[in-house]
Design a protein around this motif. Structure first.
Motif, PDB file in Angstrom:
ATOM      1  N   GLY A  40       0.876  -1.180   0.000  1.00  0.00           N
ATOM      2  CA  GLY A  40       0.000   0.000   0.000  1.00  0.00           C
ATOM      3  C   GLY A  40       0.903   1.216   0.000  1.00  0.00           C
ATOM      4  O   GLY A  40       2.084   1.130   0.325  1.00  0.00           O
ATOM      5  N   THR A  41       0.386   2.362  -0.401  1.00  0.00           N
ATOM      6  CA  THR A  41       1.263   3.535  -0.501  1.00  0.00           C
ATOM      7  C   THR A  41       1.067   4.455   0.678  1.00  0.00           C
ATOM      8  O   THR A  41      -0.004   4.507   1.262  1.00  0.00           O
ATOM      9  CB  THR A  41       0.956   4.321  -1.790  1.00  0.00           C
ATOM     10  OG1 THR A  41      -0.419   4.689  -1.734  1.00  0.00           O
ATOM     11  CG2 THR A  41       1.188   3.496  -3.023  1.00  0.00           C
ATOM     12  N   GLY A  42       2.120   5.164   1.029  1.00  0.00           N
ATOM     13  CA  GLY A  42       1.974   6.251   2.001  1.00  0.00           C
ATOM     14  C   GLY A  42       2.120   5.874   3.459  1.00  0.00           C
ATOM     15  O   GLY A  42       2.274   6.740   4.302  1.00  0.00           O
ATOM     16  N   HIS A  43       2.083   4.556   3.792  1.00  0.00           N
ATOM     17  CA  HIS A  43       2.155   4.179   5.203  1.00  0.00           C
ATOM     18  C   HIS A  43       3.510   4.569   5.809  1.00  0.00           C
ATOM     19  O   HIS A  43       3.578   5.137   6.891  1.00  0.00           O
ATOM     20  CB  HIS A  43       1.941   2.671   5.372  1.00  0.00           C
ATOM     21  CG  HIS A  43       0.623   2.203   4.854  1.00  0.00           C
ATOM     22  ND1 HIS A  43      -0.556   2.423   5.534  1.00  0.00           N
ATOM     23  CD2 HIS A  43       0.287   1.547   3.720  1.00  0.00           C
ATOM     24  CE1 HIS A  43      -1.559   1.904   4.839  1.00  0.00           C
ATOM     25  NE2 HIS A  43      -1.066   1.377   3.736  1.00  0.00           N
ATOM     26  N   THR A  44       4.581   4.234   5.078  1.00  0.00           N
ATOM     27  CA  THR A  44       5.926   4.526   5.584  1.00  0.00           C
ATOM     28  C   THR A  44       6.190   6.029   5.545  1.00  0.00           C
ATOM     29  O   THR A  44       6.802   6.592   6.455  1.00  0.00           O
ATOM     30  CB  THR A  44       6.972   3.753   4.758  1.00  0.00           C
ATOM     31  OG1 THR A  44       6.618   2.372   4.808  1.00  0.00           O
ATOM     32  CG2 THR A  44       8.365   3.933   5.310  1.00  0.00           C
ATOM     33  N   GLN A  45       5.690   6.651   4.482  1.00  0.00           N
ATOM     34  CA  GLN A  45       5.824   8.111   4.344  1.00  0.00           C
ATOM     35  C   GLN A  45       5.187   8.812   5.553  1.00  0.00           C
ATOM     36  O   GLN A  45       5.735   9.764   6.092  1.00  0.00           O
ATOM     37  CB  GLN A  45       5.059   8.521   3.094  1.00  0.00           C
ATOM     38  CG  GLN A  45       5.794   9.477   2.199  1.00  0.00           C
ATOM     39  CD  GLN A  45       4.943   9.721   0.957  1.00  0.00           C
ATOM     40  OE1 GLN A  45       4.271   8.825   0.456  1.00  0.00           O
ATOM     41  NE2 GLN A  45       4.946  10.944   0.476  1.00  0.00           N
ATOM     42  N   ALA A  46       4.018   8.305   5.959  1.00  0.00           N
ATOM     43  CA  ALA A  46       3.319   8.893   7.113  1.00  0.00           C
ATOM     44  C   ALA A  46       4.146   8.709   8.380  1.00  0.00           C
ATOM     45  O   ALA A  46       4.226   9.605   9.222  1.00  0.00           O
ATOM     46  CB  ALA A  46       1.942   8.241   7.286  1.00  0.00           C
ATOM     47  N   ALA A  47       4.794   7.537   8.504  1.00  0.00           N
ATOM     48  CA  ALA A  47       5.626   7.273   9.684  1.00  0.00           C
ATOM     49  C   ALA A  47       6.804   8.248   9.723  1.00  0.00           C
ATOM     50  O   ALA A  47       7.102   8.838  10.769  1.00  0.00           O
ATOM     51  CB  ALA A  47       6.120   5.825   9.663  1.00  0.00           C
ATOM     52  N   TYR A  48       7.480   8.431   8.589  1.00  0.00           N
ATOM     53  CA  TYR A  48       8.619   9.363   8.536  1.00  0.00           C
ATOM     54  C   TYR A  48       8.159  10.810   8.778  1.00  0.00           C
ATOM     55  O   TYR A  48       8.846  11.585   9.435  1.00  0.00           O
ATOM     56  CB  TYR A  48       9.350   9.265   7.193  1.00  0.00           C
ATOM     57  CG  TYR A  48      10.327   8.115   7.132  1.00  0.00           C
ATOM     58  CD1 TYR A  48      11.451   8.084   7.966  1.00  0.00           C
ATOM     59  CD2 TYR A  48      10.132   7.048   6.258  1.00  0.00           C
ATOM     60  CE1 TYR A  48      12.339   7.024   7.935  1.00  0.00           C
ATOM     61  CE2 TYR A  48      11.021   5.982   6.220  1.00  0.00           C
ATOM     62  CZ  TYR A  48      12.126   5.972   7.058  1.00  0.00           C
ATOM     63  OH  TYR A  48      13.012   4.921   7.026  1.00  0.00           O
ATOM     64  N   ALA A  49       6.999  11.139   8.225  1.00  0.00           N
ATOM     65  CA  ALA A  49       6.465  12.505   8.402  1.00  0.00           C
ATOM     66  C   ALA A  49       6.184  12.779   9.876  1.00  0.00           C
ATOM     67  O   ALA A  49       6.534  13.838  10.400  1.00  0.00           O
ATOM     68  CB  ALA A  49       5.181  12.670   7.590  1.00  0.00           C
ATOM     69  N   LEU A  50       5.575  11.794  10.543  1.00  0.00           N
ATOM     70  CA  LEU A  50       5.247  11.963  11.961  1.00  0.00           C
ATOM     71  C   LEU A  50       6.530  12.056  12.792  1.00  0.00           C
ATOM     72  O   LEU A  50       6.660  12.911  13.676  1.00  0.00           O
ATOM     73  CB  LEU A  50       4.377  10.794  12.440  1.00  0.00           C
ATOM     74  CG  LEU A  50       3.896  10.834  13.890  1.00  0.00           C
ATOM     75  CD1 LEU A  50       3.201  12.150  14.224  1.00  0.00           C
ATOM     76  CD2 LEU A  50       2.952   9.672  14.184  1.00  0.00           C
ATOM     77  N   ALA A  51       7.505  11.200  12.477  1.00  0.00           N
ATOM     78  CA  ALA A  51       8.784  11.219  13.202  1.00  0.00           C
ATOM     79  C   ALA A  51       9.463  12.587  13.042  1.00  0.00           C
ATOM     80  O   ALA A  51       9.917  13.191  14.020  1.00  0.00           O
ATOM     81  CB  ALA A  51       9.692  10.104  12.698  1.00  0.00           C
ATOM     82  N   ALA A  52       9.508  13.088  11.795  1.00  0.00           N
ATOM     83  CA  ALA A  52      10.160  14.384  11.533  1.00  0.00           C
ATOM     84  C   ALA A  52       9.416  15.520  12.235  1.00  0.00           C
ATOM     85  O   ALA A  52      10.028  16.427  12.803  1.00  0.00           O
ATOM     86  CB  ALA A  52      10.219  14.640  10.026  1.00  0.00           C
ATOM     87  N   GLY A  53       8.086  15.457  12.223  1.00  0.00           N
ATOM     88  CA  GLY A  53       7.269  16.485  12.874  1.00  0.00           C
ATOM     89  C   GLY A  53       7.487  16.508  14.374  1.00  0.00           C
ATOM     90  O   GLY A  53       7.642  17.570  14.984  1.00  0.00           O
ATOM     91  N   MET A  54       7.535  15.319  14.979  1.00  0.00           N
ATOM     92  CA  MET A  54       7.737  15.234  16.426  1.00  0.00           C
ATOM     93  C   MET A  54       9.126  15.741  16.815  1.00  0.00           C
ATOM     94  O   MET A  54       9.296  16.424  17.807  1.00  0.00           O
ATOM     95  CB  MET A  54       7.536  13.792  16.901  1.00  0.00           C
ATOM     96  CG  MET A  54       6.077  13.360  16.869  1.00  0.00           C
ATOM     97  SD  MET A  54       5.897  11.576  16.954  1.00  0.00           S
ATOM     98  CE  MET A  54       6.325  11.272  18.653  1.00  0.00           C
ATOM     99  N   LYS A  55      10.125  15.410  15.988  1.00  0.00           N
ATOM    100  CA  LYS A  55      11.490  15.857  16.276  1.00  0.00           C
ATOM    101  C   LYS A  55      11.634  17.371  16.111  1.00  0.00           C
ATOM    102  O   LYS A  55      12.399  18.012  16.812  1.00  0.00           O
ATOM    103  CB  LYS A  55      12.509  15.131  15.393  1.00  0.00           C
ATOM    104  CG  LYS A  55      12.869  13.757  15.945  1.00  0.00           C
ATOM    105  CD  LYS A  55      14.081  13.143  15.297  1.00  0.00           C
ATOM    106  CE  LYS A  55      15.393  13.704  15.822  1.00  0.00           C
ATOM    107  NZ  LYS A  55      15.664  13.330  17.214  1.00  0.00           N
ATOM    108  N   LYS A  56      10.847  17.921  15.192  1.00  0.00           N
ATOM    109  CA  LYS A  56      10.892  19.374  15.008  1.00  0.00           C
ATOM    110  C   LYS A  56      10.323  20.080  16.255  1.00  0.00           C
ATOM    111  O   LYS A  56      10.829  21.097  16.696  1.00  0.00           O
ATOM    112  CB  LYS A  56      10.097  19.763  13.757  1.00  0.00           C
ATOM    113  CG  LYS A  56      10.279  21.248  13.369  1.00  0.00           C
ATOM    114  CD  LYS A  56       9.509  21.564  12.094  1.00  0.00           C
ATOM    115  CE  LYS A  56       9.447  23.053  11.835  1.00  0.00           C
ATOM    116  NZ  LYS A  56      10.604  23.558  11.091  1.00  0.00           N
ATOM    117  N   LEU A  57       9.256  19.481  16.806  1.00  0.00           N
ATOM    118  CA  LEU A  57       8.622  20.076  17.989  1.00  0.00           C
ATOM    119  C   LEU A  57       9.386  19.754  19.276  1.00  0.00           C
ATOM    120  O   LEU A  57       9.331  20.502  20.232  1.00  0.00           O
ATOM    121  CB  LEU A  57       7.166  19.583  18.109  1.00  0.00           C
ATOM    122  CG  LEU A  57       6.217  19.964  16.965  1.00  0.00           C
ATOM    123  CD1 LEU A  57       4.872  19.277  17.139  1.00  0.00           C
ATOM    124  CD2 LEU A  57       6.018  21.477  16.875  1.00  0.00           C
TER     125      LEU A  57
END
Length: 385
Positions: free
Chosen positions: A18-35
């Motif tokens: 399926g598409t986007g699952h891993t992308q979502a994981a990386y996006a969430l990780a990057a967002g949390m690290k930014k905050l």
């Protein structure tokens, strides 16, 4: 250093189907690290990590099915819609996953596990039944909810919309365990960029621009749409992005039809946020992740080649929201062609206004913010405060 003093660790588990699952994981990780820069995040794709030979084989078979018989995929999706993963989890493949995943968890000692795909979600749920004592957050990365996502062991579900929350309530998930957070996008999508500067940096001309993306599976473009778009090239800049489909990219590069100064051909890129910033219209298949990124960037979207199942639900959501239209006939493209040429100022100004969101779950950083809050509450309760 005491247990509560060490940096908090978050393990994000995904899967390549399926598409986007891993992308979502990386996006969430990057967002949390930014905050919270002190946070330690680790993203692992279960299949790749544990079974590098088997994973790609299953993946390519699935990809072929999606390309050649989308109706079959839709039928399977509906047929299995209310089924849980119990039978699947009895497979030998998953037996291997349990042992390995347990070892990974033992090594990494996460304070929180986030799953962005039903497979790892089922694996962690089973480990929790066997005594693993870590909170499990399940991020549903679509605008619909398949039965495979639902497990009693999930501590908290994060969902894209109130509609998905209602679908979970119907599956007897307690309301307190569901939070509407939107789907996370990478911090690169959190705000707009300087368009004038980007146009120069990307070697483009300052003129109406359309970004056309093929499916996440490297599914080919719709020929009819492509031919119509090519006929616009004298007046409108076209950016074709083939994603991971290298074969398609080479084929397009060697075709005289795409040899035009206003046509740009892109393969896989980590800068899709920039290409969205310089474009005035996005033509894409409605993958949950691409649509969410498009919405964060405020770019109007046109959908083609919708696969029955999740994509159908995704497209419906964005069309109802007013962020997108279906290309049900060439007239939709003709109308946009006219708008880009003769109403360009209005197209640009409506784009700027769509950045103003009044609903918190449509704020691109909201999901990362909520997970950090859950982690904070977790820390307080485990330290007895």
């Amino acid at each position: 250093m005491g247990e509560n003093m060490r940096k908090k660790r978050v393990l994000l588990l995904s899967e390549g189907f399926g598409t986007g699952h891993t992308q979502a994981a990386y996006a969430l990780a990057a967002g949390m690290k930014k905050l919270d820069p002190d946070l330690q995040c680790r993203v692992i794709e279960l299949g790749k990590f544990l079974n590098p030979t088997m994973g790609p084989l299953i993946l390519s078979a699935y990809r072929k099915t999606v390309s050649s018989s989308p109706k079959l995929v839709g039928m399977l999706y509906r047929k299995q819609y209310d089924k849980s993963l119990n039978r699947l989890t009895k497979l030998a493949l998953h037996r291997i996953f349990y042992t390995h995943t347990a070892q990974v968890i033992q090594q990494l000692k996460p304070d929180l596990i986030i799953c962005t795909h039903p497979f790892p979600n089922a694996v962690i749920s089973r480990l929790k039944r066997k005594g693993l004592n870590v909170s499990l957050i399940t991020l549903i990365t679509d605008y619909d909810v398949h039965g495979t996502w639902v497990n009693k062991e999930v501590t908290q579900y994060l969902v894209s919309t109130p509609r998905v929350k209602n679908l979970l309530l119907r599956r007897n998930v307690p309301a307190a365990s569901i939070q509407v957070t939107g789907i996370p996008v990478h911090p690169n999508f959190w705000e707009g960029a300087d368009k004038e500067q980007l146009v120069k940096d990307l070697g483009l001309k300052r003129m109406p621009t359309v970004l056309i993306m093929s499916g996440g599976w490297g599914v080919s473009f719709n020929k009819e749409i492509v031919n119509l778009l090519i006929s616009w090239a004298d007046q409108i800049q076209l950016i074709f992005c083939t994603g991971s489909n290298e074969k398609l990219l080479q084929k397009m590069k060697s075709s005289p039809a795409f040899n035009h100064p206003h046509i740009h051909l892109l393969g896989y890129t980590k800068q899709i946020d920039k290409w969205m910033d310089v474009s005035d219209l996005l033509i894409t298949k409605p993958g949950g992740m691409t649509c969410t990124e498009g919405m964060a960037k405020g770019i109007p979207m046109l959908f083609y080649g919708v696969i029955p199942g999740q994509e159908e639900e995704n497209s419906q959501y964005f069309v109802e929201l007013g962020s997108a239209e279906m290309i049900h006939s060439p007239s939709v493209l003709h109308r946009w062609h006219h708008r880009l040429l003769y109403e360009y100022k209005q197209v640009e100004s409506s784009r700027v206004n769509s950045f103003m969101s009044t609903e918190p779950e449509k704020e691109p950083f909201y999901c990362a913010q909520q997970v950090l809050e859950l982690l904070r509450q977790e820390t307080l309760s485990s330290s007895g405060l």
